[in-house]
Design an enzyme around this catalytic site. Sequence first.
Site, mmCIF file in Angstrom:
data_model
loop_
_atom_site.group_PDB
_atom_site.id
_atom_site.type_symbol
_atom_site.label_atom_id
_atom_site.label_comp_id
_atom_site.label_asym_id
_atom_site.label_seq_id
_atom_site.Cartn_x
_atom_site.Cartn_y
_atom_site.Cartn_z
ATOM 1 C CG HIS A 247 -1.015 -0.316 -2.868
ATOM 2 N ND1 HIS A 247 -1.037 -1.493 -2.138
ATOM 3 C CD2 HIS A 247 -2.308 -0.005 -3.110
ATOM 4 C CE1 HIS A 247 -2.287 -1.866 -1.939
ATOM 5 N NE2 HIS A 247 -3.071 -0.984 -2.519
ATOM 6 C CD GLU A 250 2.584 -2.012 -2.196
ATOM 7 O OE1 GLU A 250 2.460 -2.615 -3.294
ATOM 8 O OE2 GLU A 250 1.819 -2.194 -1.242
ATOM 9 C CG HIS A 345 0.953 -5.518 -4.271
ATOM 10 N ND1 HIS A 345 0.344 -4.305 -4.030
ATOM 11 C CD2 HIS A 345 0.144 -6.178 -5.141
ATOM 12 C CE1 HIS A 345 -0.785 -4.231 -4.705
ATOM 13 N NE2 HIS A 345 -0.935 -5.354 -5.390
ATOM 14 C CD GLU A 418 2.132 -8.262 -0.842
ATOM 15 O OE1 GLU A 418 3.003 -7.419 -0.520
ATOM 16 O OE2 GLU A 418 0.920 -7.988 -0.979
#
Length: 639
Positions: A247, A250, A345, A418
């Site tokens: 993404h 990010e 991420h 994350e």
Amino acid sequence: MLGIAVDPLQHTSMYERGSDDSEDSDGEGGLGNVSRVIIRPPGQSGKAKRGHLCFDAAFETGNLGKAELVGEFEYDLFLRPDTCNPRFRFWFNFTVDNVKQDQRVLFNIVNISKSRNLFASGLTPLVKSSSRPKWQRLPKRQVFFYRSAMHQGHYVLSFAFIFDKEEDVYQFCLAWPYSYSRLQSYLNVIDARQGADKRFTRCVLIKSLQNRNVDLLTIDHVTHKQRSTNRLDRSFIRVIVILCRSHSSEAPASHVCQGLIEFLVGNHPIAGVLRDNFVFKIVPMVNPDGVFLGNNRCNLMGQDMNRNWHIGSEFTQPELHAVKGMLKELDNSDTYQIDFVIDLHANSSMHGCFIYGNTYEDVYRYERHLVFPRLFASNAPDYVADHTMFNADERKAGSIRRFSCERLSDTVNAYTLEVSMAGHYLKDGKTISLYNEDGYYRVGRNLARTLLQYYRFINILPMPIVSEVRGKRRGRNRHAHHSRSRSKTRYEVKPRPKTPRCHAPIAYTNLSICYDSGGGNSSDEGGFSPTRPLAPGSSCFSGYRNYRRAATAGSCMNPAHDQYSPFALGAKTGSDHGGGIPCIHGGGRSKKSAAQVTIEVPLPVNVPPKPYLSIIDLNQLTRGSLKLKSNSFDATDRR
């Protein structure tokens, strides 16, 4: 702007849909980044004056679609959606110049598509200027996130700012940016920095749709003898695959990946052990086109890169197709075995760092899958176990985590790591510590340490001996330089005076204990405490010095004061002493022949009474009762 006759931003509105727009377009199909757009007050034209703000987002990773002046100092800002996909609008990165000194403004970002975020929990925009190139977060009291009735109930992010220097160019961003150009510069630097000892190799895995490099780093020092192994002997080489930046918005994930790469190619002993035993395959930027364009999640074709792993095509997602080919080749190899596939991420709705995992019907595989997150939680102080989740959600079927556990071997552990865009809670559970670049680098280093701990836990690597660990730690601390904050005031350190370290001499011949059971020298405890003979004219507080004088003043020591001496208990006496004990002169005994000793007279031995223990219940004592209790003991002794 893209044309002369028609302004592509003139007919575009976030809330008014045109007649030719479909339901899915939301009226943003032709929206592009602003490029040196000057906002003038109504009724003014001509050359721009100081205070007429100039907005620009036509640079790498930039994102700002439109700016409008709605008040004297208030501006409504519209984010540009992802290319070919108007659903995602969250990332922003733009510059402002042509400001006036001490000019106050209020920026309203009015078309954020993600209402569940951390703007109400500590996340604030970043700002820097040309004279102050270090990113800083805006104070929380200047940032507001709310649902606005003036914008048809949409969520609005508002932040106030004061421009203090006219000549500066100010840049505002959602998170710490990490561009494609920065990655290429970093890889060039570490590639040129390594000498003859090659610690990693760099190659281009595939070219993107816009002809940008998708780099692949291979970090290992596995010897040629280890590479000649095969899977039948179960001596295959273990491979760890790290993917990042699927993404494009990010950016903190790229900082984590850089911290991991910097640690693995460095001189740390843990990095040396990992390089000598394992192979790391790192793809630091899976979506370079989306990063360059400033998209939120999608690539150039408007497709979410982490939802199309199971259907990715070489024509629309060549990056995914190349990574899948690499994974399948390693998985089918007789020499290599994939142990980990970790996708990095950044999260904009939760604090701290955490891991998403899979669920399996095989209980043993699921238990093995739980080991790594628990070890990572022990190494990372910012890890949040409450956010960790293991699922098999159908909506995430196209993610790399689900694709790896379904299409690869059973030995593969696939995770999504994350890290928050804002910060993490401290130990008190209330204070939020916001991340910076060093904090994200630390997460990458903790990931490498956890990998070493995992392989020691499953007995792939031997546990170090305690003596070796201590020796390495002492040697490292001896030569390591720790930076300390130095105060401006310098104090002169005086050398410590040299003092003797020898023990004080003790004269054991003078340490005689006298038990006196008579009533003349009885103590408060009934006359059973040992006493020492005092010199004439000395007090009982004169100490050891006066006692030594008293012991050496007389020419003969009275044996009655030492009842346990060998002379008092069983000595042989002569006729001239009448059964007494010979005197001691200067530590010697008078010489007598053995014929003069006729009889042996036993002396009466005064044995002190047997000591006893008196128990007093302190809970029953009141004022004056302790004195009464001691008097009762004295009365009992007199009986």
